[in-house]
Design an enzyme around this catalytic site. Structure first.
Site, PDB file in Angstrom:
ATOM      1  N   CYS A 138      70.519 -24.171 -47.850  1.00  0.00           N
ATOM      2  CA  CYS A 138      69.528 -25.251 -47.959  1.00  0.00           C
ATOM      3  C   CYS A 138      68.131 -24.649 -48.133  1.00  0.00           C
ATOM      4  CB  CYS A 138      69.600 -26.089 -46.693  1.00  0.00           C
ATOM      5  SG  CYS A 138      68.395 -27.415 -46.603  1.00  0.00           S
TER       6      CYS A 138
ATOM      7  N   ASP B 198      56.871 -38.698 -45.496  1.00  0.00           N
ATOM      8  CA  ASP B 198      57.013 -39.823 -46.427  1.00  0.00           C
ATOM      9  C   ASP B 198      58.167 -40.764 -46.061  1.00  0.00           C
ATOM     10  OD1 ASP B 198      58.982 -38.012 -47.125  1.00  0.00           O
ATOM     11  OD2 ASP B 198      58.620 -38.135 -49.279  1.00  0.00           O
TER      12      ASP B 198
ATOM     13  N   GLU C 175      65.496 -35.760 -39.080  1.00  0.00           N
ATOM     14  CA  GLU C 175      65.619 -35.013 -40.339  1.00  0.00           C
ATOM     15  C   GLU C 175      67.084 -35.037 -40.767  1.00  0.00           C
ATOM     16  OE1 GLU C 175      63.681 -33.820 -42.528  1.00  0.00           O
ATOM     17  OE2 GLU C 175      61.729 -33.981 -41.542  1.00  0.00           O
TER      18      GLU C 175
ATOM     19  N   HIS D 234      68.770 -32.310 -42.836  1.00  0.00           N
ATOM     20  CA  HIS D 234      69.083 -30.994 -42.270  1.00  0.00           C
ATOM     21  C   HIS D 234      70.090 -31.089 -41.125  1.00  0.00           C
ATOM     22  CE1 HIS D 234      66.098 -29.416 -44.944  1.00  0.00           C
ATOM     23  NE2 HIS D 234      65.369 -30.447 -44.600  1.00  0.00           N
TER      24      HIS D 234
HETATM   25 ZN   LIG Z   1      68.265 -27.597 -44.295  1.00  0.00          ZN
END
Ligand SMILES: [Zn+2]
Length: 382
Positions: free
Chosen positions: A232, A170, A219, A222
């Site tokens: 996480c 997304d 990402e 992360h």
């Molecule tokens: Zn993570």
């Protein structure tokens, strides 16, 4: 999308006017482009009236659907990218993939009914989901909206709808929507950071969405900001997302709100925390400010790694203004390279879920263009 003359097209593409004429006459013949007067109503003194080219809006229709943890939103777009219908449905937490495919079918049915077309008239469906998505294969490795791992979403959706389906993360689609319809239209390099249930990022480099070798690129949520830090959802420790996402704020909200147990769900809890902060609760304010400082650290890292012209903050949670308060944004400036005179422009866009649906629609339009006309165009499957 507007109009463009053949001459301008030749200049912008760096090709000869003759080649533009050949290519565009084929596209006009096939019904993808139409000619319109360059100056409406102007009569030439002699010769052929000057004309511009415009994408034929009626050539195809596509649908774009964005799944999220709060609600699922669908739009139908014409071939020129204009929205012709919109529908939404509240989300159910971690529903099995089969249930989500039925939600998809209902949303597609709704937008088609509103647009006055049948589902079979759609040339393509684009879907955006949060999580780890392999755009090339259409598989979703993991997403908070599915109660299962490794879902072959493109294949399952295509089988149910009887239509070609293309899938992406997304945040990539938020970037694609900005590239096609928003602030990114005139920029070659920009980043969109989305904050919803999790923290995502879409990156446009040289006018194209960058996805990385495995489609798992950028990402931001992360990237690690603490050694041995908070746990996480990905299973690792110290990820930026574990300090700024809903569940990170909810973890501390119990103390600020003086709640005994986990009786209130994450999203509701964060809403209450925000209301408390607005009402002057100093502990609630400090939780948002701390999250904002972590976000500032992440944004500075993005600037230092990619040097974008513009950073767009997008997504439902950006209405928590503590996260992008002036003093928070000022912290970004303190962490970027001293060689920079100033940090890049940072804008907050509150398009919400519609942005992702438009991005999914743009992805679908790119795939149709690629398949019918030949590409590659941005958004087309690899
Ligand atoms: Zn993570």
């Amino acid at each position: 999308m507007g109009e463009v003359s053949r001459g301008q097209l030749a200049r912008e593409l760096g090709v000869s006017p003759a080649s533009v004429t050949t290519q565009t006459s084929e596209l006009i013949e096939q019904g993808y482009l139409t000619e319109v007067p360059l100056v409406p109503g102007a009569e030439p003194l002699r010769g052929r009236p000057p004309v511009a080219l415009r994408v034929a809006a009626g050539a195809h229709a596509v649908a774009g659907v964005k799944f999220s943890m709060r609600k699922h939103v669908a739009v139908a777009l014409d071939f020129a990218g204009n929205q012709i219908a919109e529908a939404c449905e509240p989300a159910r937490d971690r529903a099995p993939p089969g249930d989500q495919i039925e939600v998809l079918a209902r949303l597609i049915g709704s937008v088609c009914a509103e647009a006055g077309i049948g589902p079979g008239d759609l040339a393509q469906v684009g879907i955006g989901v949060p999580g780890f998505v392999d755009h090339a294969s259409g598989r979703v490795h993991w997403s908070p909206v599915f109660g299962a791992r490794d879902v072959d979403l493109a294949q399952a959706a295509s089988a149910r709808l009887g239509l070609p389906v293309i899938v992406d993360n997304d945040a990539n689609l938020a970037a694609l929507a900005e590239l096609w319809f928003g602030s990114g239209r005139t920029l070659s390099d920009f980043a969109v950071v989305t904050l919803e249930h999790g923290l995502g990022m879409g990156l446009v480099l040289n006018h194209r969405v960058f996805r990385g070798a495995l489609g798992l690129g950028v990402e931001l949520g992360h990237t690690k900001v603490e050694l041995d830090g908070a746990l996480c959802r990905c299973g690792q420790r110290g990820c930026l997302e574990a300090y700024v996402a809903d569940y990170a704020l909810a973890r501390e909200a119990h103390v600020a709100l003086d709640l005994a147990g986990g009786s209130v769900g994450g999203a509701d809890l964060v809403e209450r925390l925000y209301a408390e902060a607005k009402a002057g609760n100093a502990v609630a304010q400090s939780i948002f400010r701390r999250a904002g400082r972590y976000l500032a650290l992440g944004l500075a890292n993005v600037i230092n790694v990619f040097d974008p012209e513009l950073l767009i903050l997008s997504g439902e949670r950006m209405r928590y203004d503590y996260l992008h308060a002036q003093e928070t944004i000022a912290e970004v400036g303190g962490s970027v390279l001293p060689a920079r005179a100033t940090p890049p422009r940072i804008e907050v866009h509150a398009w919400g879920d519609l942005l992702g649906a438009h991005g999914a629609g743009a992805l679908a339009l790119g795939a149709v263009t690629d398949r019918r006309i030949g590409g590659p165009f941005e958004g087309a499957a690899a």
